[in-house]
Scaffold this motif. Structure first.
Motif, PDB file in Angstrom:
ATOM      1  N   THR A  38      48.130  65.709 -29.797  1.00 39.88           N
ATOM      2  CA  THR A  38      47.434  66.914 -30.808  1.00 39.88           C
ATOM      3  C   THR A  38      47.729  66.485 -31.884  1.00 39.88           C
ATOM      4  OG1 THR A  38      47.698  68.383 -28.931  1.00 39.88           O
ATOM      5  CG2 THR A  38      47.317  69.304 -30.994  1.00 39.88           C
ATOM      6  N   LEU A  39      49.105  66.348 -32.545  1.00 40.04           N
ATOM      7  CA  LEU A  39      49.445  65.952 -33.750  1.00 40.04           C
ATOM      8  C   LEU A  39      48.796  64.693 -34.282  1.00 40.04           C
ATOM      9  CD1 LEU A  39      53.039  66.831 -33.813  1.00 40.04           C
ATOM     10  CD2 LEU A  39      51.214  68.168 -34.529  1.00 40.04           C
ATOM     11  N   THR A  40      48.947  63.628 -33.591  1.00 40.81           N
ATOM     12  CA  THR A  40      48.265  62.547 -33.874  1.00 40.81           C
ATOM     13  C   THR A  40      46.604  62.441 -34.108  1.00 40.81           C
ATOM     14  OG1 THR A  40      50.134  61.250 -32.696  1.00 40.81           O
ATOM     15  CG2 THR A  40      47.982  59.948 -33.273  1.00 40.81           C
ATOM     16  N   GLY A  41      46.033  63.114 -32.917  1.00 39.26           N
ATOM     17  CA  GLY A  41      44.560  63.157 -33.168  1.00 39.26           C
ATOM     18  C   GLY A  41      44.133  63.870 -34.305  1.00 39.26           C
ATOM     19  N   ASN A  42      44.629  65.082 -34.415  1.00 40.52           N
ATOM     20  CA  ASN A  42      43.956  66.015 -35.397  1.00 40.52           C
ATOM     21  C   ASN A  42      44.383  65.414 -36.797  1.00 40.52           C
ATOM     22  OD1 ASN A  42      42.419  68.327 -34.219  1.00 40.52           O
ATOM     23  ND2 ASN A  42      44.597  68.475 -33.063  1.00 40.52           N
ATOM     24  N   LEU A  43      45.748  64.836 -36.943  1.00 42.59           N
ATOM     25  CA  LEU A  43      45.742  64.357 -38.297  1.00 42.59           C
ATOM     26  C   LEU A  43      44.946  62.951 -38.832  1.00 42.59           C
ATOM     27  CD1 LEU A  43      49.950  64.440 -38.098  1.00 42.59           C
ATOM     28  CD2 LEU A  43      48.578  65.745 -39.820  1.00 42.59           C
ATOM     29  N   ILE A  44      44.931  62.359 -37.575  1.00 42.30           N
ATOM     30  CA  ILE A  44      43.833  61.207 -37.746  1.00 42.30           C
ATOM     31  C   ILE A  44      42.463  61.622 -38.303  1.00 42.30           C
ATOM     32  CG2 ILE A  44      42.620  59.456 -36.634  1.00 42.30           C
ATOM     33  CD1 ILE A  44      45.162  58.762 -35.170  1.00 42.30           C
ATOM     34  N   MET A  45      41.982  62.797 -37.610  1.00 43.69           N
ATOM     35  CA  MET A  45      40.792  63.181 -37.978  1.00 43.69           C
ATOM     36  C   MET A  45      40.982  63.885 -39.446  1.00 43.69           C
ATOM     37  SD  MET A  45      38.378  62.966 -35.493  1.00 43.69           S
ATOM     38  CE  MET A  45      37.436  64.211 -35.995  1.00 43.69           C
ATOM     39  N   LEU A  46      41.757  64.310 -39.817  1.00 44.38           N
ATOM     40  CA  LEU A  46      41.747  65.006 -41.287  1.00 44.38           C
ATOM     41  C   LEU A  46      41.844  63.792 -42.178  1.00 44.38           C
ATOM     42  CD1 LEU A  46      44.396  67.861 -40.702  1.00 44.38           C
ATOM     43  CD2 LEU A  46      41.937  68.278 -41.526  1.00 44.38           C
ATOM     44  N   LEU A  47      42.489  62.871 -41.921  1.00 47.37           N
ATOM     45  CA  LEU A  47      42.640  61.925 -42.889  1.00 47.37           C
ATOM     46  C   LEU A  47      41.433  61.199 -42.873  1.00 47.37           C
ATOM     47  CD1 LEU A  47      46.501  60.686 -41.979  1.00 47.37           C
ATOM     48  CD2 LEU A  47      45.642  61.902 -44.049  1.00 47.37           C
ATOM     49  N   VAL A  48      40.690  60.867 -41.943  1.00 50.22           N
ATOM     50  CA  VAL A  48      39.471  60.003 -42.165  1.00 50.22           C
ATOM     51  C   VAL A  48      38.533  60.664 -42.518  1.00 50.22           C
ATOM     52  CG1 VAL A  48      37.671  59.290 -40.503  1.00 50.22           C
ATOM     53  CG2 VAL A  48      40.155  58.557 -39.794  1.00 50.22           C
ATOM     54  N   ILE A  49      38.230  61.875 -42.168  1.00 49.63           N
ATOM     55  CA  ILE A  49      37.305  62.859 -42.901  1.00 49.63           C
ATOM     56  C   ILE A  49      37.654  62.742 -44.410  1.00 49.63           C
ATOM     57  CG2 ILE A  49      36.395  65.139 -42.956  1.00 49.63           C
ATOM     58  CD1 ILE A  49      36.611  65.372 -39.872  1.00 49.63           C
ATOM     59  N   ARG A  50      38.842  62.800 -44.790  1.00 52.44           N
ATOM     60  CA  ARG A  50      39.002  63.100 -46.340  1.00 52.44           C
ATOM     61  C   ARG A  50      38.931  61.786 -46.940  1.00 52.44           C
ATOM     62  NH1 ARG A  50      41.631  66.498 -49.638  1.00 52.44           N
ATOM     63  NH2 ARG A  50      42.743  65.651 -51.569  1.00 52.44           N
ATOM     64  N   ALA A  51      39.381  60.556 -46.194  1.00 52.99           N
ATOM     65  CA  ALA A  51      39.176  59.146 -47.028  1.00 52.99           C
ATOM     66  C   ALA A  51      37.888  58.542 -46.916  1.00 52.99           C
ATOM     67  CB  ALA A  51      39.949  58.526 -46.266  1.00 52.99           C
ATOM     68  N   ASP A  52      36.917  59.038 -46.021  1.00 52.06           N
ATOM     69  CA  ASP A  52      35.682  58.226 -45.927  1.00 52.06           C
ATOM     70  C   ASP A  52      34.449  59.348 -46.586  1.00 52.06           C
ATOM     71  OD1 ASP A  52      33.013  57.510 -44.456  1.00 52.06           O
ATOM     72  OD2 ASP A  52      34.634  55.755 -43.730  1.00 52.06           O
ATOM     73  N   SER A  53      33.920  58.572 -47.415  1.00 55.34           N
ATOM     74  CA  SER A  53      33.041  59.445 -48.055  1.00 55.34           C
ATOM     75  C   SER A  53      31.574  59.696 -47.230  1.00 55.34           C
ATOM     76  CB  SER A  53      32.388  58.973 -49.327  1.00 55.34           C
ATOM     77  OG  SER A  53      31.899  57.386 -49.246  1.00 55.34           O
ATOM     78  N   HIS A  54      31.451  58.889 -46.325  1.00 52.45           N
ATOM     79  CA  HIS A  54      30.346  58.802 -45.290  1.00 52.45           C
ATOM     80  C   HIS A  54      30.395  60.354 -44.435  1.00 52.45           C
ATOM     81  CE1 HIS A  54      30.275  54.863 -46.046  1.00 52.45           C
ATOM     82  NE2 HIS A  54      28.935  54.755 -45.920  1.00 52.45           N
ATOM     83  N   LEU A  55      31.597  60.872 -44.593  1.00 49.49           N
ATOM     84  CA  LEU A  55      31.722  62.074 -43.489  1.00 49.49           C
ATOM     85  C   LEU A  55      31.932  63.233 -44.422  1.00 49.49           C
ATOM     86  CD1 LEU A  55      34.277  60.897 -40.698  1.00 49.49           C
ATOM     87  CD2 LEU A  55      32.012  60.627 -40.831  1.00 49.49           C
ATOM     88  N   HIS A  56      31.538  63.306 -45.841  1.00 52.08           N
ATOM     89  CA  HIS A  56      31.607  64.408 -46.743  1.00 52.08           C
ATOM     90  C   HIS A  56      30.400  65.121 -46.545  1.00 52.08           C
ATOM     91  CE1 HIS A  56      34.868  62.504 -49.347  1.00 52.08           C
ATOM     92  NE2 HIS A  56      35.448  62.633 -47.831  1.00 52.08           N
TER      93      HIS A  56
END
Length: 311
Positions: A38-56
């Motif tokens: 849970t921690l790993t999956g949700n942290l990855i989602m948070l980091l990826v969405i924040r880091a990738d402009s395509h997901l803004h």
């Protein structure tokens, strides 16, 4: 302390999921793995969405807040449960119990509103694609998120404040692995009729108030999908919504059953709580990442950037 001829309870005993030491050891390993996922999956989602402009975009703005909520919801109950699985005495103070019940209410309530906002976002994207940018403006998305937190906080505050005014005496055993507000009512020697009425009314109001927009949105979405002439187009459009429908079904079904059923200490209560409080937070990032090509592409881009940077 005493109240009349009764001793006032200052702490509760949590029975947990099992009293068998061997089963407890197996459950510790199982839930530790679930919590780490849970921690790993949700942290990855948070980091990826924040880091990738395509997901803004509005959809991923809501999804990032869903990941944050799932981190919070899981962390409210699972660490305490893991500690108790290794402990002989599974106690929690009355204040600690009320605090845990408050945070369970606020996180689950916010998630209900957020899932409703996400359904409206998909409705706007599929049923009104040309107006999507005008409908789902950044200001509206921010207002929906803050509104979700605000309304859930109000509900949690009212129900927890009423529970804090109860007196607990004689019976101090909770047939559960965590403290949820409904579990406290059978233990009280005070009149809980007002508490039950307020909890029932708020659960129905907030539950159906958030479920109705979801049902309406997806009814319109299904109607729009069926009007698409291309089979490939139907499949692609439905694929974007299937992950959300899966998350909504698991979360609302277990949450409704837990809070609308009379508290009896039955195993079903444990199952429903584990479903919406432990399993769903783990499954949400898996569902969205496996079902969404944009997320998988963003993960690859983010990992590629990290590998290049590390070299």
């Amino acid at each position: 302390m005493t109240l009349g001829n009764h001793s006032i309870i200052t702490q509760f005993l949590l029975l947990g999921l099992s009293t068998d030491p061997y089963i407890q050891a197996l459950l510790f390993v199982l839930f530790l793995e679930i919590y780490l996922l849970t921690l790993t999956g949700n942290l990855i989602m948070l980091l990826v969405i924040r880091a990738d402009s395509h997901l803004h975009t509005p959809m991923f703005f809501f999804l990032s807040h869903l990941s944050l909520l799932d981190l919070c919801l899981s962390s409210v109950t699972v660490p305490k449960m893991l500690k108790d699985l290794l402990s002989e005495t599974k106690t929690i103070s009355v204040r600690g119990c009320l605090a845990q019940g408050f945070f369970v209410l606020i996180t689950t309530g916010t998630e209900c509103f957020l899932l409703s906002a996400m359904a409206y976002d998909r409705y706007a994207a599929i049923c009104h694609p040309l107006l999507y940018g005008q409908i789902m403006k950044k200001e509206l998305c921010v207002q929906l998120v803050w509104g979700s937190w605000g309304l859930a906080s109000l509900n949690a505050f009212i129900n927890t404040l009423l529970a804090a005014n109860l007196d607990f005496c004689e019976n101090d055993t909770i047939s559960h692995y965590s403290c949820e507000i409904p579990s406290l009512f059978p233990l009280s020697c005070s009149d809980v009729s007002i508490n039950l009425t307020v909890l029932l009314c708020s659960s129905l109001m907030y539950g159906f108030g958030t479920l109705f927009p979801i049902v309406f949105s997806y009814a319109r979405i299904v109607s729009t999908i069926l009007s698409i002439g291309s089979t490939i187009g139907r499949s692609k459009t439905f694929s974007t919504c299937s992950s959300h429908l899966t998350a909504v079904s698991f979360f609302f079904a277990s949450g409704f059953l837990r809070y609308l059923m009379p508290t009896s200490g039955s195993p079903l209560e444990l199952i429903f709580s584990v479903q919406y409080g432990v399993v769903t937070p783990m499954m949400n990032p898996i569902i969205y990442s496996l079902k969404n090509k944009k997320v998988k592409a963003a993960v690859r881009r983010t990992l590629g950037k990290y590998i290049r940077w590390s070299r």
